[in-house]
Design an enzyme around this catalytic site. Structure first.
Site, PDB file in Angstrom:
ATOM      1  CB  CYS A   1      -0.866  -0.153   1.367  1.00 55.94           C
ATOM      2  SG  CYS A   1      -1.639   1.444   1.759  1.00 55.94           S
TER       3      CYS A   1
ATOM      4  CB  CYS B   1       0.270   1.902   4.137  1.00 56.33           C
ATOM      5  SG  CYS B   1      -1.169   1.084   4.055  1.00 56.33           S
TER       6      CYS B   1
END
Length: 107
Positions: free
Chosen positions: A30, A33
């Site tokens: 991600c 993230c």
């Protein structure tokens, strides 16, 4: 420094504790993230009243399912077994507001 949660049992102990906590649900693939991770770590060093944790959703799918995680990153604040609030996305200002909210729960 945020602590990794590696089992559903540990997760339940963490959220049932008397101290408020915030949990970062993330994944290694991600991009957002990865972008917000250093900011989350910085907040963890600046906010001693709040416990900071991380859950790798790929490694801990049972926790992800129990918490209803559908987007990464998702941040959830817990206090004494109750989910207090949640935020999705990598928005530093929103994360700061969530950290402040969680910190205000500390005795």
């Amino acid at each position: 420094m945020p602590t990794s949660i590696d089992s559903l049992d540990t997760f339940r102990k963490v959220i049932d504790a008397d101290e408020p906590c915030i949990i970062d649900f993330w994944a290694s693939w991600c991009g957002p993230c990865k972008m917000i991770a250093p900011i989350y770590e910085k907040f963890s060093n600046e906010t001693p009243k709040l416990k900071f944790y991380k859950v790798d959703v790929d490694a801990q799918q049972d926790i992800m399912q129990e918490c209803g995680i559908q987007a990464m990153p998702t941040f959830q604040v817990y206090h004494k077994g109750n989910k207090i609030d949640e935020m999705k996305g990598a928005i530093p200002q929103s994360l700061k507001a969530l950290v402040d909210k969680g910190s205000s729960l500390a005795a």
